[in-house]
Design an enzyme around this catalytic site. Sequence first.
Site, mmCIF file in Angstrom:
data_model
loop_
_atom_site.group_PDB
_atom_site.id
_atom_site.type_symbol
_atom_site.label_atom_id
_atom_site.label_comp_id
_atom_site.label_asym_id
_atom_site.label_seq_id
_atom_site.Cartn_x
_atom_site.Cartn_y
_atom_site.Cartn_z
ATOM 1 N N LEU A 22 0.802 -1.210 0.000
ATOM 2 C CA LEU A 22 0.000 0.000 0.000
ATOM 3 C C LEU A 22 0.842 1.270 0.000
ATOM 4 O O LEU A 22 0.354 2.330 -0.378
ATOM 5 C CB LEU A 22 -0.933 0.009 1.222
ATOM 6 C CG LEU A 22 -2.036 -1.054 1.235
ATOM 7 C CD1 LEU A 22 -2.677 -1.145 2.607
ATOM 8 C CD2 LEU A 22 -3.075 -0.759 0.178
ATOM 9 N N GLY A 23 2.090 1.181 0.452
ATOM 10 C CA GLY A 23 2.920 2.380 0.486
ATOM 11 C C GLY A 23 4.154 2.167 1.339
ATOM 12 O O GLY A 23 4.414 1.085 1.843
ATOM 13 N N GLY A 25 7.062 4.551 4.061
ATOM 14 C CA GLY A 25 7.262 5.781 4.807
ATOM 15 C C GLY A 25 8.423 5.659 5.759
ATOM 16 O O GLY A 25 9.131 4.650 5.782
ATOM 17 N N MET A 27 8.366 5.275 8.895
ATOM 18 C CA MET A 27 8.150 4.248 9.911
ATOM 19 C C MET A 27 8.437 2.846 9.371
ATOM 20 O O MET A 27 9.004 2.006 10.064
ATOM 21 C CB MET A 27 6.705 4.304 10.409
ATOM 22 C CG MET A 27 6.267 5.639 10.962
ATOM 23 S SD MET A 27 4.502 5.595 11.357
ATOM 24 C CE MET A 27 4.148 7.351 11.558
ATOM 25 N N GLY A 28 8.025 2.590 8.116
ATOM 26 C CA GLY A 28 8.174 1.275 7.516
ATOM 27 C C GLY A 28 7.197 1.100 6.375
ATOM 28 O O GLY A 28 6.413 1.998 6.068
ATOM 29 N N ASP A 138 0.411 13.308 12.369
ATOM 30 C CA ASP A 138 0.889 13.189 10.983
ATOM 31 C C ASP A 138 -0.298 13.247 10.029
ATOM 32 O O ASP A 138 -0.488 12.369 9.188
ATOM 33 C CB ASP A 138 1.672 11.890 10.800
ATOM 34 C CG ASP A 138 2.477 11.861 9.492
ATOM 35 O OD1 ASP A 138 2.739 12.951 8.937
ATOM 36 O OD2 ASP A 138 2.835 10.763 9.032
#
Length: 374
Positions: A22-23, A25, A27-28, A138
Amino acid sequence: MSVRLYPEDPRRVGPYELYGRLGDGRMGALFHGRSADGRQVALRTVRPEFSADPLFPERLARETSALRRIDGPLLAPLLDVRLDVDPFCLVSAYLPGPSLAEALGRHGPWPEETVRSLGVSLAQGLVNLHDRGLAHRDLTPKNVVLTGDGPHLVDFGLAGVFDAGSQSAFGVPMGTLPFLPPELLSGKGGPGAAGDVFALGALLVHAAGGSPFGADRSSAVLRRVLHEDPALAPLSRPLRAVIGACLAKEPADRPNLRELHTALASAGRLTQRRLPEKVAELVLSRAPGPRPDPSDGPERLAAFRHRYEQVVAAGHPDEAPRAMVELGALEARAGNLDTATGWLERAAATGHPHHAPLARERLRHLPGGRHRHP
């Protein structure tokens, strides 16, 4: 929107099967997956640089304990946190819809009345968080998912889990420029409700087609957030005053969420019927829908056919194969066996772990021996 897994991506994390990405970032990576009981989930793996910190597991468990108790009509709840697997992961409810970032990227800026409705809905979701002593931290277009019953906030509160030791080259705390408030960037204040109001103001300008401080992660954007007035050109004068107040440099000068909700509320809550037409079609194409009944008349069957074809055209790696299978069944019931065969063969060719075998099974049982798969 989910895409196929990369060759290096895991196919399973603990009890969760993964079948789409899905994506990504700070964070992970974020994956589309399925739990052991068949529930669809959004699973975020934790980057090694975080999990290598010996204090991180304790911080993760402490910070997410509150998040797991949060639920609401505009929030995607955190379902599970796994520290007994490699990599660590956080599991949330999966929402079958595009992000606001995807919708804007595909179909461009929204009309002002729709932007107002978006603000009403997101303010309601943030109030739900703030009343429980939490902040999103965020709030960006990629963390808003659009569904038929309105926008939902995702990844709320997670920036606080990862913030320690995660400063960028510009000293920027965990979050996304230009949605981070000045007090966080300057180190003069911490995250909180006023910071979410700032991010919401920036997001609404973005939805209208603007960018109040610029769109990249450069030091110039950092300087503009800290020292310059926002660019509000896409907005009319009345809305410019409301959203401009959200972007005040000092937290105390920003409206609270209830004041903001009152200022925007004449537009009403955002639902699918209030979305721009092309965005509403995109949301509809991702939504799981009712199944046609054999007794449905020609007009209703045509409506189902159109709906499933929209899902296929959207290309979602899980929903498109499902829609192909449904189209195959629909055409078979209507007696269009060649068309049914075509849809089922397309579904089988996707290799989807659930829908491809189902398509092959239905091909074997088509009337008249019209299958071509053994």
